[in-house]
Write an enzyme that holds these catalytic residues in place. Sequence first.
Site, mmCIF file in Angstrom:
data_model
loop_
_atom_site.group_PDB
_atom_site.id
_atom_site.type_symbol
_atom_site.label_atom_id
_atom_site.label_comp_id
_atom_site.label_asym_id
_atom_site.label_seq_id
_atom_site.Cartn_x
_atom_site.Cartn_y
_atom_site.Cartn_z
ATOM 1 N N ASP A 127 0.996 -1.232 0.119
ATOM 2 C CA ASP A 127 -0.109 -0.049 0.260
ATOM 3 C C ASP A 127 1.004 1.334 -0.005
ATOM 4 O O ASP A 127 1.741 1.197 0.718
ATOM 5 C CB ASP A 127 -0.922 -0.111 1.343
ATOM 6 C CG ASP A 127 -2.307 -0.443 1.021
ATOM 7 O OD1 ASP A 127 -2.880 -0.358 0.051
ATOM 8 O OD2 ASP A 127 -2.982 -0.893 2.230
ATOM 9 N N LYS A 129 -0.342 -0.390 -4.312
ATOM 10 C CA LYS A 129 -1.770 -0.208 -4.169
ATOM 11 C C LYS A 129 -1.886 1.358 -3.813
ATOM 12 O O LYS A 129 -1.626 1.620 -2.833
ATOM 13 C CB LYS A 129 -2.522 -1.015 -3.465
ATOM 14 C CG LYS A 129 -3.991 -0.931 -3.188
ATOM 15 C CD LYS A 129 -4.645 -2.214 -2.826
ATOM 16 C CE LYS A 129 -4.777 -2.197 -1.264
ATOM 17 N NZ LYS A 129 -5.290 -1.213 -0.488
ATOM 18 N N GLU A 168 -13.605 -2.422 -1.837
ATOM 19 C CA GLU A 168 -14.100 -2.870 -0.581
ATOM 20 C C GLU A 168 -15.248 -2.384 -0.139
ATOM 21 O O GLU A 168 -15.614 -1.210 -0.366
ATOM 22 C CB GLU A 168 -12.922 -1.841 0.214
ATOM 23 C CG GLU A 168 -13.007 -2.145 1.881
ATOM 24 C CD GLU A 168 -11.954 -1.707 2.535
ATOM 25 O OE1 GLU A 168 -10.769 -1.420 2.271
ATOM 26 O OE2 GLU A 168 -12.039 -1.700 3.883
#
Length: 270
Positions: free
Chosen positions: A90, A119, A188
Amino acid sequence: MSRQAPTKKVTNVELLAMKARGEKIVSLTAYDASFAHIQDEAGVDAVLVGDSLGMVVQGKNSTIPVTVDEMAYHAKIVSRGLKRALLIVDMPFMSYSDPQLTAKNAAILMQKGNAEMVKLEGGKEVLSSVERLVELGIPVCGHLGLLPQSVNQLGGYRVQGREQKEAKRILNDAKCLEKAGASAIVVECIPASLAKNISGSVNIPIIGIGAGVDCDGQVLVSYDMLDITVGKRPKFSKNFMTETKSISQAISAYVKAVKDKTFPSDEHTF
Ligand code: KIV
């Protein structure tokens, strides 16, 4: 009979091939070498060093305080546990707010942390950063739906994309990320029907967390599925320790359940 874990190294190209042949992609978060090793041996395809480490490892209230150096440190120690799985890392809050800064911070995650893909959260607003990374040869995973780094703007951790207008925006963001060159997208906490629509509308893999069984893959925060959540486990997660005797058995059970499409079930779905 126990399932033999595959050994071929997973790359961004392999993720695409898995989507094309209808094989579910299994992903989990890891923050250290030992957990990474167990996940790799169990056949997890992509290990994510999530900035969720700010909450589950550092005990903070959100992912916002996590820094690039902290991500690089955890990525480096996770990479020591991996042989086969793809290492996704991330980019933390405000580390990709313009293309130049994004390139500089992605380089740190790759050179110090051995990241193989980075990400970042967001749609249209991050396209110039995604394009710059792809131009520089860095594989990118997008992240749409609930964006934990924007929790203060969203007013809490809640399901996104229930309204038609918002669902349309998320779908359009996914198409834009694909066009910008992203290799995969995490979605998500969105309704399963929207995730299915997104997966059918792009060629890159859609990896869901709280997004139903019709995504091309699934990711969970490992602490949640290993029953070490502080507080309440999210509805979309499952405690895989209840029917197993060890962490490695629980992770193998998760791998099997994702591959067999028995996880997530309706009770984990919005
Ligand atoms: O930080 C993280 O763990 C994540 C997952 C929730 C996908 O981004």
